[in-house]
Design a protein around this motif. Structure first.
Motif, PDB file in Angstrom:
ATOM      1  N   GLU A 170       0.841  -1.205   0.000  1.00 16.26           N
ATOM      2  CA  GLU A 170       0.000   0.000   0.000  1.00 16.26           C
ATOM      3  C   GLU A 170       0.876   1.256   0.000  1.00 16.26           C
ATOM      4  N   SER A 175      -2.415   0.178  -5.925  1.00 14.40           N
ATOM      5  CA  SER A 175      -3.500   0.605  -6.821  1.00 14.40           C
ATOM      6  C   SER A 175      -2.947   1.229  -8.089  1.00 14.40           C
TER       7      SER A 175
ATOM      8  N   ALA B 167     -14.845  -3.110  -7.164  1.00 16.67           N
ATOM      9  CA  ALA B 167     -15.632  -3.733  -8.234  1.00 16.67           C
ATOM     10  C   ALA B 167     -16.888  -4.377  -7.640  1.00 16.67           C
ATOM     11  N   GLY B 206     -10.075  -0.713  -3.657  1.00 13.61           N
ATOM     12  CA  GLY B 206     -10.185  -1.847  -4.573  1.00 13.61           C
ATOM     13  C   GLY B 206     -10.117  -1.473  -6.036  1.00 13.61           C
ATOM     14  N   SER B 209     -10.052   2.227  -7.082  1.00 12.22           N
ATOM     15  CA  SER B 209      -8.758   2.814  -6.764  1.00 12.22           C
ATOM     16  C   SER B 209      -7.693   2.304  -7.736  1.00 12.22           C
ATOM     17  N   ALA B 210      -7.741   1.006  -8.058  1.00  5.53           N
ATOM     18  CA  ALA B 210      -6.725   0.400  -8.929  1.00  5.53           C
ATOM     19  C   ALA B 210      -7.073   0.547 -10.406  1.00  5.53           C
ATOM     20  N   GLY B 228      -7.116   3.136  -0.799  1.00  7.51           N
ATOM     21  CA  GLY B 228      -6.155   2.044  -0.897  1.00  7.51           C
ATOM     22  C   GLY B 228      -6.626   0.957  -1.825  1.00  7.51           C
ATOM     23  N   PHE B 229      -5.792  -0.064  -1.938  1.00  7.50           N
ATOM     24  CA  PHE B 229      -6.175  -1.203  -2.774  1.00  7.50           C
ATOM     25  C   PHE B 229      -6.908  -2.225  -1.910  1.00  7.50           C
ATOM     26  N   ALA B 230      -6.212  -2.838  -0.991  1.00  8.57           N
ATOM     27  CA  ALA B 230      -6.846  -3.823  -0.116  1.00  8.57           C
ATOM     28  C   ALA B 230      -7.417  -3.110   1.115  1.00  8.57           C
ATOM     29  N   ILE B 235      -5.756  -6.599   5.161  1.00  9.52           N
ATOM     30  CA  ILE B 235      -4.317  -6.448   5.373  1.00  9.52           C
ATOM     31  C   ILE B 235      -3.946  -6.904   6.781  1.00  9.52           C
ATOM     32  N   THR B 238      -3.857 -10.523   6.963  1.00  4.57           N
ATOM     33  CA  THR B 238      -2.766 -11.121   6.201  1.00  4.57           C
ATOM     34  C   THR B 238      -1.425 -10.956   6.913  1.00  4.57           C
ATOM     35  N   PHE B 247      -2.839   4.862   8.596  1.00  2.00           N
ATOM     36  CA  PHE B 247      -2.631   4.015   7.418  1.00  2.00           C
ATOM     37  C   PHE B 247      -3.790   4.168   6.425  1.00  2.00           C
ATOM     38  N   GLN B 248      -3.433   4.362   5.151  1.00  2.00           N
ATOM     39  CA  GLN B 248      -4.400   4.460   4.050  1.00  2.00           C
ATOM     40  C   GLN B 248      -5.306   5.688   4.125  1.00  2.00           C
TER      41      GLN B 248
END
Lengths: 317, 282
Positions: A170, A175, B167, B206, B209-210, B228-230, B235, B238, B247-248
């Protein structure tokens, strides 16, 4: 002898074990049991054909993730020659979850890029289980732009659970790395053929998946989210993954019906992992055929058709 | 709830509930707890006048305030989702859609308008976050692309206010491919030398963003938006470590070089207009 049988392959596994036992017996004694072995082998084939003729999307998902399924390292060996790996994004690092480099396909110089999940534990860790960080996608883009410069066609091999969801990923803008690939690949002036060979997991797969042709192996999957992820969000339980796989229509057969992919490449009986060489030969045949078609077009035609292809996805009247 | 309350019939229980702020007239700021008068909040672009907290804002209201008042024309306003997969989880996708339509009064999760910004031609889109999480399915992708095409025809600048979870799962792979579709359209647009200003609002995650959101010539974020993406929960699960402070959030992205600037919503119109004026000087 196959080591890894999936749950739904248990009847086949039992039969194969019987055959193996008979073989050992045959070696020990002087008895002629080859006829019996032949009969059982035929039966096993029939059983396999039977089971594999009506797989559910969830069973196909398991095949797509099969531990012995061939990976890009295998395809590099069986489909291409003179592969030379090129590393790094020139900014941060070399992401081992994506392998890329120049090679030859039937003597023609080409660029090959794909995700590698790794097979042994150490390899898996080194390759982060095929889940890329931004530098992986940036390396891929660098190589793709190099292919454009040197007029080489691009072949991508997609096999990832998805882009890595981590803190560093991130921070370095996962992205943007994915978005940038989609943006540039849509207009890259060289043929691009993408093949989903295992798991096509979401944006992380799509970042290598924009091209003139998108092919799928018979037992590969391609989805906006993993069946488990979808199940835990929509059904509030990851146990509902089989239902989610069905609802999402993750399998190649369904996706070609929806006109989202161009061709399904058949796999050997029992799946690609049963015969790496055979599946490689099928892929190669398909890649050569599509490349010939694409190389018959002018660059402008190529770009117009690619753009039209993208614009047609989910067109609404 | 205590055992005693459980014994009470539900009719009495509700009346015994702690009195909240009446819906519609007063709103409580989740940041500073100030009780705010709704019409005043609206006049202040849905920003808390006490602590500058940016509330989520309706797409239509946002575009109406952003563009010049005259000559706003909505693009592809009647497009509605088609449930090609007959998707059904615990609920039918079709029912989720009609519920979202009722809730938001919108047909889909994106509103696209052509108009002017301080007399400069602009096509502006905004995501409807309350419509299935502002998720991008085929209609959102198609509407966005039609907006881009209109901008190409009119040689207009492009602005997009994103607010999306990503999405739309219920449209499966078709929704994933909208990322490629919108990004390809933006590349075609960019080649004409026209500017795209991407404004990230809370949240932009998601697949949105991407793709389109990160492809602005200039990327602006509203303060303290989650971008952010995830998702942070994924995160956390994970990596199994504590996520860094902030963060983000927009400020985190600015520090890491992901965006150009953070702009207060009340200054957005002036700021974007000033940028576009410089990019379209010829």
């Amino acid at each position: 002898m196959q080591q890894n049988f999936l749950d739904f392959e248990q009847p086949i596994a039992e039969l194969e074990a019987k055959i193996e036992a008979l073989r050992l017996l045959g070696n020990d004694s002087e008895l002629n049991i080859s006829e019996e072995i032949n009969r059982l082998e035929q039966k096993s084939q029939e059983l396999t054909r039977n089971i594999f003729s009506s797989l559910t999307p969830w069973q196909i998902t398991q095949l797509a993730r099969h531990p012995s399924r061939p990976h890009i390292v295998d395809y590099l060996q069986y489909i291409f020659t003179e592969f030379e790996e090129l590393c790094g994004d020139r900014h941060f690092g070399d992401d081992k979850a994506i392998i890329g480099g120049v090679a030859r396909l039937e003597n023609q110089p080409v660029m090959v890029i794909g995700q590698e999940k790794g097979r042994k534990t150490r390899e898996k860790i080194e390759r982060n289980f095929g889940m890329s960080h931004p530098e992986g996608y940036r390396k891929a883009l660098r190589l793709m732009q190099m292919a454009e410069k040197f007029k080489m066609p691009i072949f991508t091999f997609i096999d990832t659970a998805g882009a890595y969801p981590g803190i560093g990923a991130e921070e370095r803008n996962q992205s943007e790395a994915i978005a940038r690939n989609l943006y540039e690949l849509s207009h890259l002036k060289t043929p691009i053929i993408c093949t989903v060979v295992g798991e096509g997991g979401s944006g992380g797969a799509l970042a290598l998946g924009v091209g003139d042709r998108v092919l799928m192996l018979q037992y590969s999957i391609y989805s906006v989210i993993s069946p488990e992820g979808c199940a835990s969000i929509l059904w509030k339980s990851a146990d509902k993954a089989p239902e989610a796989a069905e609802a999402l229509g993750v399998n190649a057969e369904k996706l070609i019906e929806l006109d989202l992919v161009d061709e399904v490449i058949p796999e050997p009986l029992g799946g690609a992992h049963r015969n790496h060489k055979e599946v490689s030969a099928s892929i190669k045949q398909s890649l050569v055929k599509h490349l010939n078609e694409l190389q018959g077009k002018t660059t402008q035609q190529l770009l117009d058709l690619r753009y039209q292809r993208l614009m047609n996805f989910g067109v609404v009247d | 709830m205590s055992w005693f309350e459980k014994l009470l019939p539900s009719r009495i229980r509700t009346s015994a509930k702690k009195k909240g702020v009446p819906e519609g007239i007063w709103t409580k700021c989740p940041e500073c707890n100030a009780v705010l008068y709704r019409p005043e909040l609206e006049r202040n672009a849905e920003v808390c006048p006490k602590c500058d907290h940016h509330f989520r804002m309706s797409a239509r209201q946002r575009l109406a305030q952003f563009l010049d008042a005259e000559d706003q024309v909505e693009i592809a306003k009647d497009l509605e989702a088609v449930d090609r997969l007959k998707f059904r989880d615990t609920k039918k996708y079709k029912d989720r859609l009609s519920q979202a339509q009722k809730l938001t009064g919108e047909k889909e999760a994106l509103v696209v308008m052509s108009g002017t910004l301080k007399s400069m031609p602009v096509v502006a889109s905004a995501f409807v976050y309350n419509f299935v999480g502002g998720s991008m399915g085929a209609v959102v992708g198609e509407k966005f692309v039609r907006g881009v095409n209109t901008a190409i025809e009119q040689k207009a600048s492009l602005v997009c206010f994103s607010a999306s979870g990503g999405a739309r799962m219920q449209e499966a792979l078709t929704s994933l491919f909208q990322m490629a579709k919108t990004s390809a359209a933006l590349k075609a647009y960019s080649q004409l030398g026209l500017p795209f200003i991407s404004v990230l609002t809370d949240p932009t995650m998601g697949g949105v963003s991407a793709s389109l959101a990160m492809l602005g010539d200039v990327i602006i974020a509203e303060p303290k938006s989650l971008i952010g993406f995830a998702g942070p929960r994924v995160i956390q699960q994970t990596v199994r470590e504590t996520l860094p402070e902030g963060f983000q959030q927009s400020e985190f992205l600015l520090k890491h070089g992901a965006i150009d600037m953070i702009v207060d919503r009340r200054e957005m119109r002036d700021k974007v207009a000033s940028l576009i004026a410089k990019f379209t000087h010829n």
